[in-house]
Design an enzyme around this catalytic site. Structure first.
Site, PDB file in Angstrom:
ATOM      1  N   SER A  90      -5.003  -1.886   9.547  1.00  0.00           N
ATOM      2  CA  SER A  90      -6.235  -2.305   9.448  1.00  0.00           C
ATOM      3  C   SER A  90      -7.280  -2.030  10.724  1.00  0.00           C
ATOM      4  O   SER A  90      -6.632  -2.195  11.900  1.00  0.00           O
ATOM      5  CB  SER A  90      -6.495  -3.781   9.121  1.00  0.00           C
ATOM      6  OG  SER A  90      -5.552  -4.064   8.081  1.00  0.00           O
TER       7      SER A  90
HETATM    8  N1  SAH Z   1      -1.103  -5.662   8.143  1.00  0.00           N
HETATM    9  C1  SAH Z   1      -0.920  -4.080   8.232  1.00  0.00           C
HETATM   10  C2  SAH Z   1      -1.791  -3.576   7.453  1.00  0.00           C
HETATM   11  C3  SAH Z   1      -1.271  -3.491   6.064  1.00  0.00           C
HETATM   12  S1  SAH Z   1      -1.757  -2.284   5.011  1.00  0.00           S
HETATM   13  C4  SAH Z   1      -0.727  -3.850   9.952  1.00  0.00           C
HETATM   14  O1  SAH Z   1      -1.319  -4.576  10.628  1.00  0.00           O
HETATM   15  O2  SAH Z   1      -0.359  -2.495   9.904  1.00  0.00           O
HETATM   16  C5  SAH Z   1      -1.187  -3.231   3.492  1.00  0.00           C
HETATM   17  C6  SAH Z   1       0.418  -2.838   3.434  1.00  0.00           C
HETATM   18  O3  SAH Z   1       0.676  -3.776   2.140  1.00  0.00           O
HETATM   19  C7  SAH Z   1       0.801  -1.821   3.194  1.00  0.00           C
HETATM   20  O4  SAH Z   1       1.723  -1.459   4.050  1.00  0.00           O
HETATM   21  C8  SAH Z   1       1.519  -1.956   1.671  1.00  0.00           C
HETATM   22  O5  SAH Z   1       2.755  -1.268   1.485  1.00  0.00           O
HETATM   23  C9  SAH Z   1       1.710  -3.273   1.575  1.00  0.00           C
HETATM   24  N2  SAH Z   1       1.710  -4.043   0.074  1.00  0.00           N
HETATM   25  C10 SAH Z   1       1.171  -3.699  -0.843  1.00  0.00           C
HETATM   26  N3  SAH Z   1       1.543  -4.412  -1.860  1.00  0.00           N
HETATM   27  C11 SAH Z   1       2.451  -5.408  -1.414  1.00  0.00           C
HETATM   28  C12 SAH Z   1       3.183  -6.382  -1.991  1.00  0.00           C
HETATM   29  N4  SAH Z   1       3.211  -6.731  -3.231  1.00  0.00           N
HETATM   30  N5  SAH Z   1       3.985  -7.155  -1.200  1.00  0.00           N
HETATM   31  C13 SAH Z   1       4.313  -6.714   0.180  1.00  0.00           C
HETATM   32  N6  SAH Z   1       3.441  -5.769   0.635  1.00  0.00           N
HETATM   33  C14 SAH Z   1       2.779  -5.130  -0.032  1.00  0.00           C
END
Ligand code: SAH
Length: 240
Positions: A90
């Site tokens: 993000s």
């Molecule tokens: N917080 C992260 C950014 C995340 S982007 C950082 O600091 O880098 C969102 C993430 O959520 C992605 O890696 C995606 O694979 C994950 N995601 C999507 N659906 C999900 C679910 N149901 N459970 C866990 N993770 C999930």
């Protein structure tokens, strides 16, 4: 000769993982951009400054360690970056805002859904006692686990799985942060939030405007929701 090779190799490995003066300066620039975004969005969020503790935490975390090698030179730009598998780390301002809105305390235990690179978890880990983070894409979960271990974050536990269902074993949580956009607030997460706790979650679909929501559970267990800001996140996936 072997000695020289070892020396060069050590220097290369060291250069790849060290936090240099250049990184620290870039991080200061990132903090300035976050402060400017707070000013610009003050009408939405009802405050024109970030919590100083949040900025302090973000000033410590080596963001360049959380992005792919090819994106390192943009690591401290105030924007999201690709981290592989179609996912993103993000934008720093959004990380600051979500962390800020969680209003955490030092002894808190936090659940994060969507580990991604592990960056948001690392920022939280600088502020609270324990972070539990769930990532649905296994290779990302494994990479984040190894990265966080290498960087010495001992108060973050990562597991691969569908975060829609939370992490019952460690519930209830003082606060929950979801970093992927859900179509609705997952009921299991509301259940796993402590009375008095907060959840920050983007809600909406890929093709519609998503809203960052603050969900508050009061001491009696009633839940209220406040819209904070229109945002854009990758979708929350999984079979729920
Ligand atoms: N917080 C992260 C950014 C995340 S982007 C950082 O600091 O880098 C969102 C993430 O959520 C992605 O890696 C995606 O694979 C994950 N995601 C999507 N659906 C999900 C679910 N149901 N459970 C866990 N993770 C999930």
């Amino acid at each position: 000769m072997i000695g020289l090779c070892t020396l060069i190799l050590t220097a290369v490995v060291h250069a790849a993982s060290v936090d240099t003066q250049r990184h620290r300066l870039a991080r200061d620039g990132m903090l300035s951009a976050i402060r400017a975004d707070y000013q610009d969005t003050a009408n939405y969020i009802g405050q024109d400054r970030a919590d100083p503790d949040v900025l302090l935490a973000m000033g410590k975390v080596p963001r360049h360690e959380f992005v792919p090698r090819g994106a390192r030179r943009h690591a401290y730009a105030n924007r999201p970056l690709p981290i592989g598998h179609g996912q993103t780390i993000s934008q720093p301002y959004i990380v600051a805002l979500m962390t800020d809105l969680l209003d955490v305390e030092a002894g808190d235990r936090i659940l994060e859904v969507g580990t991604g690179s592990g960056y948001q978890a690392a920022v939280l880990a600088a502020l609270v006692s324990q972070v539990y983070s769930i990532e649905i894409i296994e290779p990302l979960a494994e990479q984040a686990r190894q990265r966080l271990q290498r960087l010495g974050y001992s108060n973050i536990t990562v597991r691969a799985g569908d975060g829609y269902f939370g992490w019952r074993q460690h519930a209830p949580f003082d606060a929950i942060v979801v970093t992927a956009a859900a179509s609705h607030v997952p009921p299991p997460l509301i259940e796993q939030l402590k009375p008095g706790g907060r959840m920050i979650i983007p809600v909406g679909t890929r093709f519609m405007v998503q809203e960052l929501l603050m969900v508050v559970k009061d001491d009696a267990g009633s839940v209220t929701t406040r819209q904070i800001l229109p945002v854009r996140f990758v979708p929350l996936t999984g079979g729920h």
